[in-house]
Design an enzyme around this catalytic site. Structure first.
Site, PDB file in Angstrom:
ATOM      1  N   LYS A  22      51.911  48.979  37.286  1.00 54.54           N
ATOM      2  CA  LYS A  22      51.171  48.288  38.358  1.00 54.54           C
ATOM      3  C   LYS A  22      50.553  47.031  37.746  1.00 54.54           C
ATOM      4  CE  LYS A  22      47.242  48.895  41.526  1.00 54.54           C
ATOM      5  NZ  LYS A  22      47.790  48.155  42.654  1.00 54.54           N
ATOM      6  N   THR A  25      46.860  43.605  42.250  1.00 52.09           N
ATOM      7  CA  THR A  25      45.982  44.263  43.196  1.00 52.09           C
ATOM      8  C   THR A  25      45.632  43.241  44.269  1.00 52.09           C
ATOM      9  OG1 THR A  25      43.969  45.566  43.490  1.00 52.09           O
ATOM     10  CG2 THR A  25      43.859  43.777  41.873  1.00 52.09           C
ATOM     11  N   GLU A  75      52.982  47.161  43.905  1.00 56.59           N
ATOM     12  CA  GLU A  75      51.915  48.131  44.168  1.00 56.59           C
ATOM     13  C   GLU A  75      52.436  49.569  44.161  1.00 56.59           C
ATOM     14  OE1 GLU A  75      48.702  47.817  44.506  1.00 56.59           O
ATOM     15  OE2 GLU A  75      48.200  45.879  45.366  1.00 56.59           O
TER      16      GLU A  75
END
Length: 105
Positions: A22, A25, A75
């Site tokens: 990941k 954000t 994500e």
């Protein structure tokens, strides 16, 4: 505005962050003040436990309607689920920011 030195994530996302999978954000304006090339500490939202450090790569504006499959892949969520989640967290906010980061080993 003081440069942030910490960022929080849901505990369920921590394995993706600590594995380096990941790398973005999506946040609202209140969390848009991260500075590229700065190092920040990652904490769990639920327990405020430090888990790692990341380097901020970029902070770029993003409209809700412009959230796309590429964001969803980064994500690790299906696009409809990502849009629902962002809509639930920021229900009245169309002006968002993509914060790109990389794990510091």
């Amino acid at each position: 505005m003081k440069t942030p030195t910490q960022i929080t994530f849901f505990e369920s996302l921590i394995p993706l962050i600590t594995s380096g999978k990941k790398t973005i954000t999506i946040r609202d304006k209140s969390e848009s003040y991260y500075v590229p090339d700065s190092q920040v500490e990652v904490f769990t939202l639920e327990t405020d436990k430090k888990v790692c450090d990341v380097k901020i790569v970029s902070v770029e504006p993003l409209r809700f309607d412009d959230i796309n499959q590429g964001h969803a892949e980064q994500e690790f969520l299906p696009l409809p689920k990502l849009k629902q989640l962002i809509g639930d967290i920021y229900p009245n906010d169309d002006d968002l920011y993509v914060i790109t980061f990389e794990l510091i080993h």
